[in-house]
Design an enzyme around this catalytic site. Structure first.
Site, PDB file in Angstrom:
ATOM      1  N   SER A  85       0.785  -1.224   0.000  1.00 18.91           N
ATOM      2  CA  SER A  85       0.000   0.000   0.000  1.00 18.91           C
ATOM      3  C   SER A  85       0.825   1.285   0.000  1.00 18.91           C
ATOM      4  CB  SER A  85      -0.989   0.005   1.140  1.00 18.91           C
ATOM      5  OG  SER A  85      -0.297  -0.195   2.325  1.00 18.91           O
ATOM      6  N   THR A  86       1.988   1.294   0.627  1.00 25.10           N
ATOM      7  CA  THR A  86       2.737   2.553   0.591  1.00 25.10           C
ATOM      8  C   THR A  86       4.094   2.319  -0.044  1.00 25.10           C
ATOM      9  OG1 THR A  86       3.814   2.212   2.681  1.00 25.10           O
ATOM     10  CG2 THR A  86       1.677   3.284   2.763  1.00 25.10           C
TER      11      THR A  86
END
Ligand SMILES: [Zn+2]
Length: 693
Positions: free
Chosen positions: A23-24
């Site tokens: 996700s990041t």
């Protein structure tokens, strides 16, 4: 194998999709283990006898948060492929992570069920067409969402509690630091401190972020900035100061020594995107004033916010209380309508080379489309208020002059000090570089070379900083020596001169007005009443005649009018115009004179024309003198040509006027001689002319 029984030939004919997501960006870099596990699923697909070339990896969403599907191109592609029935199986590490929110997830299961697509994660294979599997998948999604929710709530709760005690560390702006004991302290670097102090002082003096940034730019001053990430993390770098940065500093409550948390709020927009909005201070989750040392007081912080709000309004519709700006209207932003009580705005009209201000109450017009409440030409009001100020200022002039002089000196000293600090910093860095070079083992050529290059560069920077310092000093000295000193010292006597000097920028006059006058209330009736309210409460009422209208504003000046009046005694309109143009005079509107403009001026001023003046002096028209002498009009002209009748052209159309016979000596003599003995015929110098008596 049990799991294998779910995989049919129909599934194997279609493609296997492996969806990889972190996700990041940070997870992408640091969580390589998870990425490895995700790619390992590929082996599982091969084990389930999918041909290698029919396994497709979707990893375009690396570094995208799973909170919404909107920005996730990869996830959308996956859904599209499944929806088109091209996917035989969808694989992901903990499948529920395929979609982070429950809606996306359930939709995916639904579509998979419709198109008979299998789902695979580390735990096994699911067939969404089977009730049990679908239930399990649904649960997995729900659990995953709940897990995230709980995790977040727990985390957030912890954060808030810590923040309430003022203990939650947050990113500090440049100029503030955590010391070893975890307390917030001022940056020990004096140059950084000074620069921040200067920013606040300049704002308090100038009143706008723009002019604060301009002051730094004009004086070649740099402003510190902390690097928050990358190899230079936590270092302070220096660069030019922009307006945006000024605003960030001015809005940051930490500079006022206040601890805050939750100044903003995330709002979700229709498409799922999130947007951060700043809240007013009374809605901040945590605000602890005086929590640590700062650069300004909390009260000053509030003043700054108030000022910035006013400035923002100043750029809006009614521009009330705006800072002084260009444009000649002296009372811009300070005029109140005496009829409805609203602020009046300014409009400008071009009058020749000048802009003429007009104060306008247009609130009714702007808000309700109604008529303008009042429109008042501003030039005469400005002039009257200016005069009033000069009268009021004389006793204070010495003090003002001294204050101005001190302020200029202080400002220059301040700039000088900061520039000197820049030099000292450069010198210090050069010295460090020199020491590093001296300490290195000369045999270590590689290191020595690079250190030498570093030293050289630092020396170069030092020279530059010194140059810059000298240049700045010279410029300051020039400013103070040549213009400011003279002006400042003669200010007590010369204030009116400076005020009236066309070279004084109007902005400066407006600043003086702003310092002295709170507002001016205008009412236009048979005359204009201006109630002037000084700062400090004193009031004065000025009464002014209604100003000249636009045409009168273009009026020809008085001394030209006097000349016109004089010339009209002996000349026609066209002749007067030619003579005036010869003398280089201009009409009120700045044009050359013509017979039309002369006619217009006569009409406006009531000056009599050349013809009227001659008539008043008793001169007669052709018809009149013909009747008196009992001759026909053509005889009058003939006699005139022969010199018997004296007259002159009285206008540009070519009309003539003649002196009456009594004042015409030749005809008198002639008539006496003839004694009208032979009626009807006069002998004139050998010519016979017919005429009936
Ligand atoms: Zn009004």
């Amino acid at each position: 194998m049990e799991t294998n029984s779910k995989v049919t030939a129909s599934h194997l004919k279609r493609t296997a999709y492996l969806y990889v997501r972190q996700s990041t960006v940070r997870q992408v870099f640091e969580n390589t283990e998870s990425t490895k596990r995700q790619y390992a699923l590929r082996q599982k697909a091969i084990a389930l006898s999918w041909p290698q070339e029919r396994i497709e990896v979707i990893d375009t969403d690396l570094g995208q948060s799973g909170a919404s599907a909107v920005d996730r191109e990869g996830f959308q592609k996956l859904v599209a492929e499944v929806g088109l029935g091209r996917a035989g199986i969808v694989m992901g590490l903990e499948v529920s992570r395929l979609a982070r929110n429950s809606t996306d997830w359930h939709r995916l299961i639904e579509i998979c069920a419709l198109t008979d697509t299998l789902i695979l994660d580390e735990d096994g294979i699911y067939d969404p067409t089977e009730f049990n599997d679908r239930l399990l998948l649904g649960l997995k999604g729900t659990m995953s969402e709940a897990e995230i929710h709980l995790l977040r709530a727990r985390l957030h709760g912890g954060l808030i509690n810590k923040a309430r005690r003022g203990e939650l560390r947050s990113r500090l702006p440049v100029g503030l630091l955590y010391n070893a004991g975890g307390q917030v302290v001022l940056e020990p670097d004096k140059q950084v401190q000074e620069s921040i102090h200067l920013l606040f002082r300049t704002f308090f003096r100038t009143g706008t972020a723009h002019r604060t940034a301009k002051h730094f730019r004009d004086n070649g001053l740099m402003f510190p900035r902390r690097v928050f990430s990358g190899p230079d993390k936590d270092k302070v770098i220096w660069g030019p100061l922009g307006v945006r940065q000024v605003l960030l500093v001015l809005h940051n409550p930490r500079y006022a020594g206040a601890y805050t948390f939750g100044r903003g709020q995330w709002a979700r927009e229709m498409d799922g995107r999130k947007k951060r909005e700043l809240l007013p201070p009374d809605q901040w989750q945590v605000l602890i004033p005086d929590a640590h040392p700062g650069y300004i007081s909390w009260q000053q912080y509030e003043e700054i916010q108030q000022r910035l709000r006013q400035n923002a309004i100043a750029y809006g519709i009614d521009r009330r209380h705006g800072p002084p700006r260009e444009g000649p209207a002296l009372l811009q932003g300070r005029v109140v309508c005496g009829i409805c009580g609203n602020r009046m705005s300014v409009r400008y009209h071009r009058r020749g080379e000048h802009l003429a201000p007009k104060y306008l109450c247009n609130r009714n017009y702007m808000q309700h489309g109604g008529p303008h409440c009042q429109k008042i030409p501003g030039a005469s009001i400005d002039a009257a208020v200016g005069k009033l100020l000069l009268e009021a200022m004389t006793p204070m002039a010495v003090e003002v002059a001294l204050a101005v002089q001190q302020e200029i000196q202080a400002r220059l000293d301040e700039a000088d000090r900061l520039r000197l600090q820049q030099v000292e910093r450069a010198r210090y860095e050069a010295e460090c570089a020199r020491r590093r070079y001296m300490h290195v083992d000369p045999a270590n050529r590689l290191v020595a070379d690079s250190l030498e290059a570093d030293w050289n560069e630092k020396l170069h920077r030092l020279a530059e900083a010194q140059d810059n310092y000298e240049r700045g000093r010279q410029a300051d000295r020039k400013v103070l020596d040549e213009t400011q000193r003279q002006k400042t010292f003669s200010l007590p006597q010369d204030l009116p001169v400076i005020w009236n000097d066309p070279n004084t920028p109007q902005r400066e006059r407006k600043r003086i007005v702003g310092l002295m006058i709170e507002d001016v209330t205008l009412i236009k009736q048979e005359e204009i009443t201006a109630h002037v309210r000084f700062r400090g409460g004193a009031t004065t009422t000025l009464r002014l005649p209604l100003p000249l209208n636009a045409w009168q504003g273009r009026k020809t000046s008085d001394h030209v009018l006097a000349q016109i009046d004089d010339l009209l005694k002996h000349h026609t309109d066209a002749q007067v115009a030619a003579l005036l143009n010869e003398r280089g005079l201009k009409t009120g509107a700045g044009d050359q004179f013509s017979s039309e403009s002369l006619r217009w001026i006569r009409y406006a001023t009531g000056f009599k024309s050349y013809k009227e003046r001659l008539r008043e002096a008793g001169m007669l028209t052709t018809q009149e003198i013909a009747a008196q002498l009992g001759i026909c009009e053509s005889t009058v002209k003939l006699w005139h040509r022969k010199g018997l009748l004296q007259g002159c052209k009285c206008n540009d159309k070519g009309d003539w006027l003649y002196h009456s016979p009594q004042k015409n000596p030749p005809i008198q003599k002639f008539k006496d001689r003839q004694s009208l003995s032979q009626p009807g015929v006069y002998e004139i110098a050998g010519t016979t002319a017919g005429g009936v008596v």
